[in-house]
Motif scaffolding. Sequence first.
Motif, PDB file in Angstrom:
ATOM      1  N   PRO A  34      25.857  53.869  59.008  1.00 20.60           N
ATOM      2  CA  PRO A  34      25.752  53.186  60.361  1.00 20.60           C
ATOM      3  C   PRO A  34      27.015  52.434  60.798  1.00 20.60           C
ATOM      4  CG  PRO A  34      24.275  51.869  58.999  1.00 20.60           C
ATOM      5  CD  PRO A  34      25.154  53.099  58.123  1.00 20.60           C
ATOM      6  N   ASP A  35      27.297  52.182  61.992  1.00 23.92           N
ATOM      7  CA  ASP A  35      28.505  51.339  62.216  1.00 23.92           C
ATOM      8  C   ASP A  35      27.683  49.808  62.571  1.00 23.92           C
ATOM      9  OD1 ASP A  35      27.187  51.180  64.990  1.00 23.92           O
ATOM     10  OD2 ASP A  35      28.643  52.831  65.566  1.00 23.92           O
ATOM     11  N   ALA A  36      28.499  48.982  62.892  1.00 23.00           N
ATOM     12  CA  ALA A  36      28.036  47.327  63.115  1.00 23.00           C
ATOM     13  C   ALA A  36      27.019  47.473  64.154  1.00 23.00           C
ATOM     14  CB  ALA A  36      29.154  46.488  63.258  1.00 23.00           C
ATOM     15  N   TYR A  37      27.495  48.157  65.266  1.00 19.70           N
ATOM     16  CA  TYR A  37      26.128  48.164  66.244  1.00 19.70           C
ATOM     17  C   TYR A  37      25.099  48.863  66.146  1.00 19.70           C
ATOM     18  CZ  TYR A  37      24.621  47.922  70.989  1.00 19.70           C
ATOM     19  OH  TYR A  37      23.702  47.808  72.173  1.00 19.70           O
ATOM     20  N   GLU A  38      25.155  49.947  65.292  1.00 21.61           N
ATOM     21  CA  GLU A  38      23.962  50.406  65.007  1.00 21.61           C
ATOM     22  C   GLU A  38      23.133  49.412  63.905  1.00 21.61           C
ATOM     23  OE1 GLU A  38      20.527  52.970  64.618  1.00 21.61           O
ATOM     24  OE2 GLU A  38      22.418  52.969  66.229  1.00 21.61           O
ATOM     25  N   ILE A  39      23.705  49.040  63.162  1.00 27.97           N
ATOM     26  CA  ILE A  39      22.893  47.890  62.351  1.00 27.97           C
ATOM     27  C   ILE A  39      22.523  46.891  63.215  1.00 27.97           C
ATOM     28  CG2 ILE A  39      23.354  46.195  60.409  1.00 27.97           C
ATOM     29  CD1 ILE A  39      25.493  48.147  59.420  1.00 27.97           C
ATOM     30  N   PHE A  40      23.055  46.393  64.054  1.00 24.58           N
ATOM     31  CA  PHE A  40      22.685  45.238  64.973  1.00 24.58           C
ATOM     32  C   PHE A  40      21.447  45.630  65.815  1.00 24.58           C
ATOM     33  CE2 PHE A  40      23.004  43.980  69.707  1.00 24.58           C
ATOM     34  CZ  PHE A  40      22.517  42.800  69.452  1.00 24.58           C
ATOM     35  N   ARG A  41      21.803  46.997  66.381  1.00 24.92           N
ATOM     36  CA  ARG A  41      20.338  47.561  67.236  1.00 24.92           C
ATOM     37  C   ARG A  41      18.839  47.669  66.277  1.00 24.92           C
ATOM     38  NH1 ARG A  41      17.599  51.736  67.908  1.00 24.92           N
ATOM     39  NH2 ARG A  41      18.540  53.046  66.345  1.00 24.92           N
TER      40      ARG A  41
END
Length: 143
Positions: A40-47
């Motif tokens: 995952p990228d950071a935004y996916e982890i955040f989501r």
Amino acid sequence: MTSEQKHKVDYEAELRRAGVRITRPRRTILEILSGTEDHPDAYEIFRRAAALDPSISLSTVYRTMKLLEEHGAIQRHAFAGGPSRFEHAGEEHHDHLIDVETGDVIEFRSDKIEKLQDEIARELGYDILHHRLELYGRRRRKK
């Protein structure tokens, strides 16, 4: 102990060694990472984290990922044309095939490729200390 618990414990230990408090948002991020088998990228982890705890900020995710990377707990990959993506560090060496249409990352290991790389380096008078192989492709269409 499951592999998920092992990764979570390792992440917490790395952050504690760095003198970082394990806050509730960070613990949620570590839980997300522990259950992650993709890249995952950071935004996916955040989501994913925000779905469990809406108070988590994207900046907390970025800071946590940076700390984990600095302490060798995760690896950052900057696959061409996309945001940085992350995976567990310390896993057995493998290479990546990136699907240019879907962004999927497929891990693979090939003894043939490893031997060929060693042979090429040896012929050129080098020992390989580290390498990273990324293949970019598109799934073949059935005829």
